[in-house]
Motif scaffolding. Sequence first.
Motif, PDB file in Angstrom:
ATOM      1  N   LEU A 108       0.863  -1.180   0.000  1.00 59.61           N
ATOM      2  CA  LEU A 108       0.000   0.000   0.000  1.00 59.61           C
ATOM      3  C   LEU A 108       0.901   1.232   0.000  1.00 59.61           C
ATOM      4  O   LEU A 108       1.326   1.706   1.046  1.00 59.61           O
ATOM      5  CB  LEU A 108      -0.908  -0.007   1.243  1.00 59.61           C
ATOM      6  CG  LEU A 108      -1.781  -1.256   1.420  1.00 59.61           C
ATOM      7  CD1 LEU A 108      -2.572  -1.177   2.726  1.00 59.61           C
ATOM      8  CD2 LEU A 108      -2.723  -1.420   0.243  1.00 59.61           C
ATOM      9  N   PRO A 109       1.214   1.775  -1.168  1.00 61.85           N
ATOM     10  CA  PRO A 109       2.180   2.875  -1.263  1.00 61.85           C
ATOM     11  C   PRO A 109       1.668   4.215  -0.757  1.00 61.85           C
ATOM     12  O   PRO A 109       2.448   5.125  -0.532  1.00 61.85           O
ATOM     13  CB  PRO A 109       2.477   2.944  -2.766  1.00 61.85           C
ATOM     14  CG  PRO A 109       1.219   2.438  -3.402  1.00 61.85           C
ATOM     15  CD  PRO A 109       0.721   1.362  -2.491  1.00 61.85           C
ATOM     16  N   GLY A 110       0.356   4.346  -0.575  1.00 65.62           N
ATOM     17  CA  GLY A 110      -0.184   5.622  -0.115  1.00 65.62           C
ATOM     18  C   GLY A 110      -0.346   6.622  -1.246  1.00 65.62           C
ATOM     19  O   GLY A 110      -0.392   6.252  -2.424  1.00 65.62           O
ATOM     20  N   HIS A 111      -0.419   7.901  -0.884  1.00 64.45           N
ATOM     21  CA  HIS A 111      -0.658   8.958  -1.871  1.00 64.45           C
ATOM     22  C   HIS A 111       0.489   9.037  -2.877  1.00 64.45           C
ATOM     23  O   HIS A 111       1.662   8.947  -2.516  1.00 64.45           O
ATOM     24  CB  HIS A 111      -0.817  10.307  -1.171  1.00 64.45           C
ATOM     25  CG  HIS A 111      -0.941  11.451  -2.128  1.00 64.45           C
ATOM     26  ND1 HIS A 111      -2.056  11.666  -2.900  1.00 64.45           N
ATOM     27  CD2 HIS A 111      -0.063  12.450  -2.461  1.00 64.45           C
ATOM     28  CE1 HIS A 111      -1.881  12.726  -3.654  1.00 64.45           C
ATOM     29  NE2 HIS A 111      -0.691  13.220  -3.414  1.00 64.45           N
ATOM     30  N   ALA A 157      -9.812   7.248 -13.447  1.00 71.60           N
ATOM     31  CA  ALA A 157      -8.609   6.418 -13.347  1.00 71.60           C
ATOM     32  C   ALA A 157      -8.462   5.518 -14.564  1.00 71.60           C
ATOM     33  O   ALA A 157      -7.356   5.327 -15.077  1.00 71.60           O
ATOM     34  CB  ALA A 157      -8.659   5.583 -12.064  1.00 71.60           C
ATOM     35  N   ALA A 158      -9.573   4.968 -15.033  1.00 75.29           N
ATOM     36  CA  ALA A 158      -9.526   4.084 -16.199  1.00 75.29           C
ATOM     37  C   ALA A 158      -9.097   4.853 -17.445  1.00 75.29           C
ATOM     38  O   ALA A 158      -8.317   4.354 -18.263  1.00 75.29           O
ATOM     39  CB  ALA A 158     -10.889   3.442 -16.422  1.00 75.29           C
ATOM     40  N   VAL A 159      -9.596   6.069 -17.592  1.00 76.87           N
ATOM     41  CA  VAL A 159      -9.234   6.889 -18.749  1.00 76.87           C
ATOM     42  C   VAL A 159      -7.764   7.286 -18.677  1.00 76.87           C
ATOM     43  O   VAL A 159      -7.031   7.215 -19.679  1.00 76.87           O
ATOM     44  CB  VAL A 159     -10.119   8.149 -18.818  1.00 76.87           C
ATOM     45  CG1 VAL A 159      -9.607   9.103 -19.896  1.00 76.87           C
ATOM     46  CG2 VAL A 159     -11.564   7.766 -19.119  1.00 76.87           C
ATOM     47  N   GLU A 160      -7.299   7.700 -17.509  1.00 72.39           N
ATOM     48  CA  GLU A 160      -5.909   8.121 -17.355  1.00 72.39           C
ATOM     49  C   GLU A 160      -4.954   6.953 -17.605  1.00 72.39           C
ATOM     50  O   GLU A 160      -3.883   7.134 -18.199  1.00 72.39           O
ATOM     51  CB  GLU A 160      -5.694   8.714 -15.965  1.00 72.39           C
ATOM     52  CG  GLU A 160      -6.410  10.041 -15.765  1.00 72.39           C
ATOM     53  CD  GLU A 160      -6.253  10.585 -14.360  1.00 72.39           C
ATOM     54  OE1 GLU A 160      -5.859   9.813 -13.455  1.00 72.39           O
ATOM     55  OE2 GLU A 160      -6.542  11.778 -14.152  1.00 72.39           O
ATOM     56  N   GLN A 211      -5.495   4.373 -19.567  1.00 68.71           N
ATOM     57  CA  GLN A 211      -5.472   4.149 -21.017  1.00 68.71           C
ATOM     58  C   GLN A 211      -4.650   5.226 -21.722  1.00 68.71           C
ATOM     59  O   GLN A 211      -3.954   4.945 -22.695  1.00 68.71           O
ATOM     60  CB  GLN A 211      -6.895   4.134 -21.561  1.00 68.71           C
ATOM     61  CG  GLN A 211      -7.716   2.928 -21.121  1.00 68.71           C
ATOM     62  CD  GLN A 211      -9.136   3.006 -21.627  1.00 68.71           C
ATOM     63  OE1 GLN A 211      -9.444   2.509 -22.704  1.00 68.71           O
ATOM     64  NE2 GLN A 211     -10.016   3.625 -20.852  1.00 68.71           N
ATOM     65  N   ALA A 212      -4.742   6.456 -21.234  1.00 70.57           N
ATOM     66  CA  ALA A 212      -3.984   7.546 -21.840  1.00 70.57           C
ATOM     67  C   ALA A 212      -2.480   7.297 -21.746  1.00 70.57           C
ATOM     68  O   ALA A 212      -1.717   7.730 -22.612  1.00 70.57           O
ATOM     69  CB  ALA A 212      -4.333   8.877 -21.169  1.00 70.57           C
ATOM     70  N   MET A 213      -2.063   6.602 -20.689  1.00 69.88           N
ATOM     71  CA  MET A 213      -0.651   6.290 -20.527  1.00 69.88           C
ATOM     72  C   MET A 213      -0.287   4.952 -21.165  1.00 69.88           C
ATOM     73  O   MET A 213       0.842   4.478 -21.045  1.00 69.88           O
ATOM     74  CB  MET A 213      -0.285   6.268 -19.028  1.00 69.88           C
ATOM     75  CG  MET A 213      -0.569   7.577 -18.309  1.00 69.88           C
ATOM     76  SD  MET A 213       0.033   9.038 -19.180  1.00 69.88           S
ATOM     77  CE  MET A 213       1.800   8.751 -19.174  1.00 69.88           C
ATOM     78  N   MET A 239       0.825  10.610 -10.780  1.00 67.45           N
ATOM     79  CA  MET A 239       0.031   9.485 -11.263  1.00 67.45           C
ATOM     80  C   MET A 239       0.405   9.051 -12.689  1.00 67.45           C
ATOM     81  O   MET A 239       0.391   7.854 -12.982  1.00 67.45           O
ATOM     82  CB  MET A 239      -1.457   9.819 -11.182  1.00 67.45           C
ATOM     83  CG  MET A 239      -1.998   9.807  -9.767  1.00 67.45           C
ATOM     84  SD  MET A 239      -1.624   8.283  -8.873  1.00 67.45           S
ATOM     85  CE  MET A 239      -2.432   7.061  -9.890  1.00 67.45           C
ATOM     86  N   PRO A 240       0.742   9.967 -13.608  1.00 63.93           N
ATOM     87  CA  PRO A 240       1.170   9.495 -14.933  1.00 63.93           C
ATOM     88  C   PRO A 240       2.335   8.519 -14.849  1.00 63.93           C
ATOM     89  O   PRO A 240       2.344   7.492 -15.535  1.00 63.93           O
ATOM     90  CB  PRO A 240       1.558  10.791 -15.653  1.00 63.93           C
ATOM     91  CG  PRO A 240       0.694  11.833 -15.023  1.00 63.93           C
ATOM     92  CD  PRO A 240       0.622  11.441 -13.567  1.00 63.93           C
TER      93      PRO A 240
END
Length: 204
Positions: free
Chosen positions: A76-79, A106-109, A111-113, A83-84
Amino acid sequence: RKVTALLGKELEVLELGRKIQTEAHSEMEKVQREYFLREQLKAIQKELGERDEQQIEVEELRKKIEEAGLQDVVRLPGHCSDMPAAFMAAAVVTVPSIQPEAFGRAAVEAQAMGTPVIVTDLGAVPETVLAPPDVEESARTGWRVPPADAPALAQALEYVLGMGANARERLSQQAQVHVGRSFSLERMCQDTLDVYANLLGGSD
């Protein structure tokens, strides 16, 4: 008169566009303020020896991990402030919601990456992921599994983790194209303006 009316509608659409942009910036500033306030509240609670609900939930999750003997496997890495980078470093991103959610950011981001994503077929989140039977297998950008179905989620994870380099690259490219075409800021603003324009055009 027709020209005047048309110009009037065009001005209304432009004004709505400016309003949308202003509201979008205001919303971003609101999110940032709320984040700093949450962090301040956490600091105060820590000084007072109190625990917030999220901390309690994390501790309960950590306890379940220990009971299952998975301390060396699950972390559990935390904050995460980047995010990219986190999405790019991930082999797969899951959004295993058990309750309906709105837009699946989150799902869109992910996929964007270009990261494979698995979501539960619940709420609006699956609408952001292209998968059969809505599209051909060759157009897939992620996976949808039934909510609260651990075996189905495990099967999808096993498949994604076993994908070859070429298959992953093809999926990554398709996902990035899908997000760029469907979820860019420009597309969102244009689609919203089109709705207003259609409503104004149909008011006669």
